[in-house]
Scaffold this motif. Structure first.
Motif, PDB file in Angstrom:
ATOM      1  N   ASP A 110       0.851  -1.180   0.141  1.00 40.43           N
ATOM      2  CA  ASP A 110      -0.086   0.059  -0.014  1.00 40.43           C
ATOM      3  C   ASP A 110       0.747   1.208   0.066  1.00 40.43           C
ATOM      4  OD1 ASP A 110      -2.618   1.138  -0.131  1.00 40.43           O
ATOM      5  OD2 ASP A 110      -2.842   1.176   1.986  1.00 40.43           O
ATOM      6  N   PHE A 111       2.045   1.359   0.846  1.00 43.62           N
ATOM      7  CA  PHE A 111       2.678   2.615   0.972  1.00 43.62           C
ATOM      8  C   PHE A 111       4.000   2.449   1.445  1.00 43.62           C
ATOM      9  CE2 PHE A 111       0.421   2.697   4.786  1.00 43.62           C
ATOM     10  CZ  PHE A 111       1.341   3.370   5.665  1.00 43.62           C
ATOM     11  N   ARG A 112       4.983   3.442   1.257  1.00 40.29           N
ATOM     12  CA  ARG A 112       6.247   3.233   2.053  1.00 40.29           C
ATOM     13  C   ARG A 112       6.728   4.555   2.433  1.00 40.29           C
ATOM     14  NH1 ARG A 112      11.932   1.601  -1.171  1.00 40.29           N
ATOM     15  NH2 ARG A 112      11.019  -0.453  -0.234  1.00 40.29           N
ATOM     16  N   MET A 113       7.115   4.576   3.736  1.00 41.28           N
ATOM     17  CA  MET A 113       7.278   5.725   4.475  1.00 41.28           C
ATOM     18  C   MET A 113       8.726   5.736   4.993  1.00 41.28           C
ATOM     19  SD  MET A 113       5.633   6.748   8.101  1.00 41.28           S
ATOM     20  CE  MET A 113       3.891   6.822   6.997  1.00 41.28           C
ATOM     21  N   ARG A 114       9.378   6.923   4.988  1.00 41.97           N
ATOM     22  CA  ARG A 114      10.714   7.182   5.454  1.00 41.97           C
ATOM     23  C   ARG A 114      10.561   8.385   6.582  1.00 41.97           C
ATOM     24  NH1 ARG A 114      13.499  11.654   4.418  1.00 41.97           N
ATOM     25  NH2 ARG A 114      16.114  11.542   5.032  1.00 41.97           N
ATOM     26  N   GLU A 252      17.867   6.798  10.547  1.00 40.42           N
ATOM     27  CA  GLU A 252      16.670   6.696   9.521  1.00 40.42           C
ATOM     28  C   GLU A 252      15.818   5.171   9.623  1.00 40.42           C
ATOM     29  OE1 GLU A 252      16.469   7.929   4.931  1.00 40.42           O
ATOM     30  OE2 GLU A 252      18.363   7.011   5.711  1.00 40.42           O
ATOM     31  N   VAL A 253      14.631   5.549   9.397  1.00 39.04           N
ATOM     32  CA  VAL A 253      13.818   4.334   9.402  1.00 39.04           C
ATOM     33  C   VAL A 253      13.045   4.277   8.173  1.00 39.04           C
ATOM     34  CG1 VAL A 253      11.977   2.995  10.701  1.00 39.04           C
ATOM     35  CG2 VAL A 253      13.496   4.135  11.865  1.00 39.04           C
ATOM     36  N   VAL A 254      13.012   3.059   7.384  1.00 39.11           N
ATOM     37  CA  VAL A 254      12.184   3.002   6.203  1.00 39.11           C
ATOM     38  C   VAL A 254      11.330   1.925   6.138  1.00 39.11           C
ATOM     39  CG1 VAL A 254      12.238   2.915   3.562  1.00 39.11           C
ATOM     40  CG2 VAL A 254      14.034   4.327   4.914  1.00 39.11           C
TER      41      VAL A 254
END
Length: 261
Positions: A110-114, A252-254
């Motif tokens: 559904d989606f990717r977030m950083r 950083e978190v992805v």
């Protein structure tokens, strides 16, 4: 076809992420498994018993070749098979409606977030350990239902030592903003665990300490829920459920989120 903005903005040549880890395509191709149904627990149980019987027979024949009168003789093998069948029969007595087939949940990307964490954090004593409180300084997201920014949010995490591994429990609340005019506000809550060998987990914690460590070696899974009062998005998000797979390196978190249908 709708054009989506890049999932993760290009951070320039100074980024130390593995190029095979962070995908810069407009979208990630994920094959969706067709809905699968079974005829009930009876079929599952039968397959399980047959599998265990085959394994027991293979072990029995192998041991019988070494010593015909050993512990895996024909009589011993029959005893093992009988015990497996008995245990399976007892287990079925605890199933509610064993003949009823229930639809299997499906996952759809559904989606990717950083998100980027602030370098400053606060530690709070909790029992015999500590809980770390931190905030997100910035972030972006993009997916099927739109794209936008992570405008603020915070998280708390707590490390737990389990033998030779460390498990980090993480809970976070983020405020997302869409790219619409006017923008919609979305509350996003995350909860999950990151697990890995103690040496690797310690190497991955803290900025500048993990240039050689691969965060993919530490499984990091989360549950995701979202809520908004904006009529443009509430029907899409308020009743949805997601699970995510994350990587966490330095600050950083992805993560990729998959909707459960």
């Amino acid at each position: 076809m709708t054009e989506f903005p890049p999932l993760i903005p290009d951070r320039g040549e100074d980024s130390d992420w593995d190029s095979t880890l962070v995908v810069h395509n407009h979208f990630v191709n994920v094959s969706i498994v067709p809905e699968r149904r079974h005829s009930g627990w009876e079929t599952v149980e039968r397959g399980w018993v047959e599998s265990k019987q085959q394994q027991a027979q293979a072990k029995g024949l192998k041991s019988q070749g070494r010593a015909s009168d050993g512990p895996f003789s024909t009589d011993a093998s029959n005893d093992v098979l009988s015990s497996i069948a008995t245990d399976a029969s007892k287990a079925t007595a605890f199933f509610a409606y064993p003949q009823m087939s229930i639809p299997t949940p499906q996952l759809e990307f559904d989606f990717r977030m950083r998100v980027l964490l602030n370098p400053q954090s606060a530690s709070i004593s909790v029992g015999d350990g500590f809980k770390k409180m931190s905030t997100f300084s910035e972030g972006t997201w993009s997916g099927h239902f739109g794209h936008g920014l992570v405008v603020n949010g915070g998280q708390d995490s707590q490390d737990m030592v389990c033998g030779d591994t460390i498990a980090t429990q993480v809970e976070a609340t983020l405020r997302l903003q869409t790219a619409d005019e006017p923008p919609a506000c979305i509350e996003c809550k995350l909860r999950g665990n990151r697990i890995g060998p103690s040496d690797l987990m310690k190497e991955l914690q803290g900025p500048g300490k993990c240039r050689q460590a691969d965060p993919r070696l530490c499984p990091y899974r989360i549950f995701v829920s979202m809520k908004t009062s904006d009529p443009r998005y509430k029907d899409k998000l308020n009743t949805g459920m997601w699970i995510g797979s994350c990587v966490w390196k330095d600050l950083e978190v992805v993560f990729d989120a998959y909707r459960i249908s």
